[in-house]
Design a protein around this motif. Structure first.
Motif, PDB file in Angstrom:
ATOM      1  N   VAL A 123      -3.825 -33.656 -15.236  1.00  0.00           N
ATOM      2  CA  VAL A 123      -3.322 -33.396 -13.891  1.00  0.00           C
ATOM      3  C   VAL A 123      -4.532 -33.162 -12.991  1.00  0.00           C
ATOM      4  O   VAL A 123      -5.317 -32.258 -13.231  1.00  0.00           O
ATOM      5  CB  VAL A 123      -2.407 -32.155 -13.855  1.00  0.00           C
ATOM      6  N   ILE A 124      -4.666 -33.974 -11.950  1.00  0.00           N
ATOM      7  CA  ILE A 124      -5.752 -33.818 -10.993  1.00  0.00           C
ATOM      8  C   ILE A 124      -5.224 -32.959  -9.848  1.00  0.00           C
ATOM      9  O   ILE A 124      -4.443 -33.421  -9.029  1.00  0.00           O
ATOM     10  CB  ILE A 124      -6.246 -35.180 -10.448  1.00  0.00           C
ATOM     11  N   LYS A 125      -5.638 -31.680  -9.817  1.00  0.00           N
ATOM     12  CA  LYS A 125      -5.243 -30.799  -8.719  1.00  0.00           C
ATOM     13  C   LYS A 125      -6.334 -30.735  -7.659  1.00  0.00           C
ATOM     14  O   LYS A 125      -6.102 -30.220  -6.576  1.00  0.00           O
ATOM     15  CB  LYS A 125      -4.918 -29.397  -9.239  1.00  0.00           C
ATOM     16  N   SER A 126      -7.514 -31.243  -7.982  1.00  0.00           N
ATOM     17  CA  SER A 126      -8.584 -31.292  -6.984  1.00  0.00           C
ATOM     18  C   SER A 126      -8.148 -32.218  -5.855  1.00  0.00           C
ATOM     19  O   SER A 126      -7.427 -33.197  -6.084  1.00  0.00           O
ATOM     20  CB  SER A 126      -9.869 -31.840  -7.607  1.00  0.00           C
ATOM     21  N   THR A 127      -8.594 -31.926  -4.656  1.00  0.00           N
ATOM     22  CA  THR A 127      -8.276 -32.783  -3.517  1.00  0.00           C
ATOM     23  C   THR A 127      -9.171 -34.010  -3.594  1.00  0.00           C
ATOM     24  O   THR A 127     -10.392 -33.898  -3.541  1.00  0.00           O
ATOM     25  CB  THR A 127      -8.511 -32.029  -2.195  1.00  0.00           C
ATOM     26  N   VAL A 128      -8.552 -35.163  -3.767  1.00  0.00           N
ATOM     27  CA  VAL A 128      -9.303 -36.408  -3.914  1.00  0.00           C
ATOM     28  C   VAL A 128      -8.745 -37.477  -2.976  1.00  0.00           C
ATOM     29  O   VAL A 128      -7.571 -37.437  -2.620  1.00  0.00           O
ATOM     30  CB  VAL A 128      -9.266 -36.924  -5.375  1.00  0.00           C
ATOM     31  N   PRO A 129      -9.588 -38.439  -2.594  1.00  0.00           N
ATOM     32  CA  PRO A 129      -9.107 -39.522  -1.736  1.00  0.00           C
ATOM     33  C   PRO A 129      -8.069 -40.388  -2.449  1.00  0.00           C
ATOM     34  O   PRO A 129      -8.050 -40.473  -3.675  1.00  0.00           O
ATOM     35  CB  PRO A 129     -10.368 -40.345  -1.444  1.00  0.00           C
ATOM     36  N   ASN A 165      -2.061 -35.674  -7.294  1.00  0.00           N
ATOM     37  CA  ASN A 165      -2.190 -34.371  -6.645  1.00  0.00           C
ATOM     38  C   ASN A 165      -1.032 -34.181  -5.664  1.00  0.00           C
ATOM     39  O   ASN A 165      -0.640 -35.105  -4.977  1.00  0.00           O
ATOM     40  CB  ASN A 165      -3.526 -34.318  -5.910  1.00  0.00           C
ATOM     41  N   LYS A 166      -0.475 -32.989  -5.621  1.00  0.00           N
ATOM     42  CA  LYS A 166       0.554 -32.660  -4.633  1.00  0.00           C
ATOM     43  C   LYS A 166      -0.024 -31.661  -3.653  1.00  0.00           C
ATOM     44  O   LYS A 166      -1.043 -31.030  -3.906  1.00  0.00           O
ATOM     45  CB  LYS A 166       1.780 -32.070  -5.329  1.00  0.00           C
ATOM     46  N   GLU A 167       0.649 -31.495  -2.538  1.00  0.00           N
ATOM     47  CA  GLU A 167       0.180 -30.546  -1.532  1.00  0.00           C
ATOM     48  C   GLU A 167       0.050 -29.156  -2.144  1.00  0.00           C
ATOM     49  O   GLU A 167       0.891 -28.717  -2.906  1.00  0.00           O
ATOM     50  CB  GLU A 167       1.179 -30.499  -0.374  1.00  0.00           C
ATOM     51  N   ILE A 168      -1.033 -28.483  -1.819  1.00  0.00           N
ATOM     52  CA  ILE A 168      -1.307 -27.162  -2.371  1.00  0.00           C
ATOM     53  C   ILE A 168      -1.226 -26.121  -1.266  1.00  0.00           C
ATOM     54  O   ILE A 168      -1.848 -26.260  -0.224  1.00  0.00           O
ATOM     55  CB  ILE A 168      -2.710 -27.143  -3.017  1.00  0.00           C
ATOM     56  N   ASN A 169      -0.450 -25.087  -1.494  1.00  0.00           N
ATOM     57  CA  ASN A 169      -0.379 -23.958  -0.568  1.00  0.00           C
ATOM     58  C   ASN A 169      -1.598 -23.084  -0.825  1.00  0.00           C
ATOM     59  O   ASN A 169      -1.743 -22.528  -1.902  1.00  0.00           O
ATOM     60  CB  ASN A 169       0.914 -23.176  -0.814  1.00  0.00           C
ATOM     61  N   ILE A 170      -2.490 -22.953   0.147  1.00  0.00           N
ATOM     62  CA  ILE A 170      -3.757 -22.265  -0.071  1.00  0.00           C
ATOM     63  C   ILE A 170      -3.592 -20.756  -0.178  1.00  0.00           C
ATOM     64  O   ILE A 170      -4.330 -20.098  -0.890  1.00  0.00           O
ATOM     65  CB  ILE A 170      -4.752 -22.634   1.048  1.00  0.00           C
ATOM     66  N   TYR A 171      -2.621 -20.174   0.489  1.00  0.00           N
ATOM     67  CA  TYR A 171      -2.496 -18.725   0.507  1.00  0.00           C
ATOM     68  C   TYR A 171      -1.405 -18.234  -0.439  1.00  0.00           C
ATOM     69  O   TYR A 171      -0.364 -18.842  -0.575  1.00  0.00           O
ATOM     70  CB  TYR A 171      -2.219 -18.240   1.923  1.00  0.00           C
ATOM     71  N   PHE A 172      -1.667 -17.133  -1.084  1.00  0.00           N
ATOM     72  CA  PHE A 172      -0.731 -16.476  -1.984  1.00  0.00           C
ATOM     73  C   PHE A 172      -0.203 -17.440  -3.039  1.00  0.00           C
ATOM     74  O   PHE A 172       0.986 -17.578  -3.256  1.00  0.00           O
ATOM     75  CB  PHE A 172       0.406 -15.820  -1.200  1.00  0.00           C
ATOM     76  N   GLN A 173      -1.135 -18.113  -3.702  1.00  0.00           N
ATOM     77  CA  GLN A 173      -0.808 -19.143  -4.671  1.00  0.00           C
ATOM     78  C   GLN A 173      -0.005 -18.639  -5.865  1.00  0.00           C
ATOM     79  O   GLN A 173       0.884 -19.325  -6.331  1.00  0.00           O
ATOM     80  CB  GLN A 173      -2.101 -19.789  -5.166  1.00  0.00           C
ATOM     81  N   ILE A 174      -0.331 -17.482  -6.376  1.00  0.00           N
ATOM     82  CA  ILE A 174       0.365 -17.033  -7.581  1.00  0.00           C
ATOM     83  C   ILE A 174       1.855 -16.886  -7.310  1.00  0.00           C
ATOM     84  O   ILE A 174       2.680 -17.369  -8.076  1.00  0.00           O
ATOM     85  CB  ILE A 174      -0.239 -15.722  -8.119  1.00  0.00           C
ATOM     86  N   GLN A 175       2.220 -16.267  -6.182  1.00  0.00           N
ATOM     87  CA  GLN A 175       3.631 -16.114  -5.861  1.00  0.00           C
ATOM     88  C   GLN A 175       4.281 -17.468  -5.556  1.00  0.00           C
ATOM     89  O   GLN A 175       5.413 -17.715  -5.931  1.00  0.00           O
ATOM     90  CB  GLN A 175       3.808 -15.169  -4.660  1.00  0.00           C
ATOM     91  N   SER A 176       3.570 -18.347  -4.873  1.00  0.00           N
ATOM     92  CA  SER A 176       4.166 -19.636  -4.513  1.00  0.00           C
ATOM     93  C   SER A 176       4.227 -20.597  -5.686  1.00  0.00           C
ATOM     94  O   SER A 176       5.024 -21.526  -5.686  1.00  0.00           O
ATOM     95  CB  SER A 176       3.388 -20.271  -3.345  1.00  0.00           C
ATOM     96  N   PHE A 177       3.413 -20.367  -6.706  1.00  0.00           N
ATOM     97  CA  PHE A 177       3.384 -21.266  -7.858  1.00  0.00           C
ATOM     98  C   PHE A 177       4.775 -21.405  -8.482  1.00  0.00           C
ATOM     99  O   PHE A 177       5.190 -22.491  -8.867  1.00  0.00           O
ATOM    100  CB  PHE A 177       2.401 -20.727  -8.912  1.00  0.00           C
ATOM    101  N   TYR A 178       5.508 -20.315  -8.544  1.00  0.00           N
ATOM    102  CA  TYR A 178       6.823 -20.331  -9.177  1.00  0.00           C
ATOM    103  C   TYR A 178       7.885 -21.007  -8.332  1.00  0.00           C
ATOM    104  O   TYR A 178       8.941 -21.342  -8.827  1.00  0.00           O
ATOM    105  CB  TYR A 178       7.249 -18.900  -9.511  1.00  0.00           C
ATOM    106  N   ARG A 179       7.620 -21.214  -7.056  1.00  0.00           N
ATOM    107  CA  ARG A 179       8.610 -21.832  -6.173  1.00  0.00           C
ATOM    108  C   ARG A 179       8.394 -23.335  -6.042  1.00  0.00           C
ATOM    109  O   ARG A 179       9.144 -24.001  -5.366  1.00  0.00           O
ATOM    110  CB  ARG A 179       8.560 -21.163  -4.804  1.00  0.00           C
TER     111      ARG A 179
END
Length: 183
Positions: A123-129, A165-179
């Motif tokens: 899984v590539i979670k890094s932001t790539v072109p 890669n999917k859009e990543i929520n930069i803030y409060f990642q741990i809580q948003s990870f489950y949603r």
């Protein structure tokens, strides 16, 4: 009551995205091998000190100190790892393009340590072109053909999955990870 271990997962890169991913996957019961090449960051993590700010991250590190093994060595990925998350930095170049060298370094380490000789999801979670994942897939498939020969490569190539890669929520990642849905 301890949760049953679901699977062994590797996370490469212990910056913001990688560390949050590792903690979140440990939180749902997985055993994590966390790869970090920066020796200063690695030593801090082994001591339970987070290199990033995230609400409650120190408590999560303490809680999961048995489920997350911080390493610098890619050889550890051969230990029954089923999924590898690549979460390395891709800083902006002077011309505005993404510097993807760290992503390709991670892929080459995976190739060089013979991690691809089994069923694996990358899984590539890094932001790539756009197009980078297709290039990585081609690099991996060509390497498998060179390593095992074209006659035996087909079945192994079919077992390797590269996730977009999917859009990543930069803030409060741990809580948003489950949603969010997993990739």
């Amino acid at each position: 009551m301890e949760r049953e271990k679901k699977m062994k997962v590797a996370v490469i890169g212990m910056g913001y995205v990688g560390l949050v991913t590792a903690i979140s996957l440990a939180e749902v019961g997985n055993e994590i091998i966390a790869i970090e090449k920066n020796s200063i960051k690695l030593e801090k993590l082994k001591l339970g000190i987070s290199p990033i700010y995230e609400p409650n991250i120190q408590e999560y590190l303490k809680k999961h100190k048995e489920n997350i093994k911080f390493e610098s060595n890619y050889e550890k990925l051969n230990e029954e790892v089923k999924v590898i998350f690549i979460c390395v930095g891709t800083p902006e170049n002077k011309d505005g393009t993404a510097d993807t060298r760290s992503v390709y370094e991670a892929i080459n380490e995976i190739i060089n340590n013979n991690v691809l000789a089994k069923d694996i999801i990358i899984v590539i979670k890094s932001t790539v072109p756009i197009g980078t994942n297709k290039d990585i897939e081609k690099l991996i498939k060509n390497n498998i053909i060179l390593t095992v020969g074209s006659k035996d490569a087909g079945e192994l190539i079919e077992k390797i999955t590269i996730s977009e890669n999917k859009e990543i929520n930069i803030y409060f990642q741990i809580q948003s990870f489950y949603r969010k849905e997993l990739p």
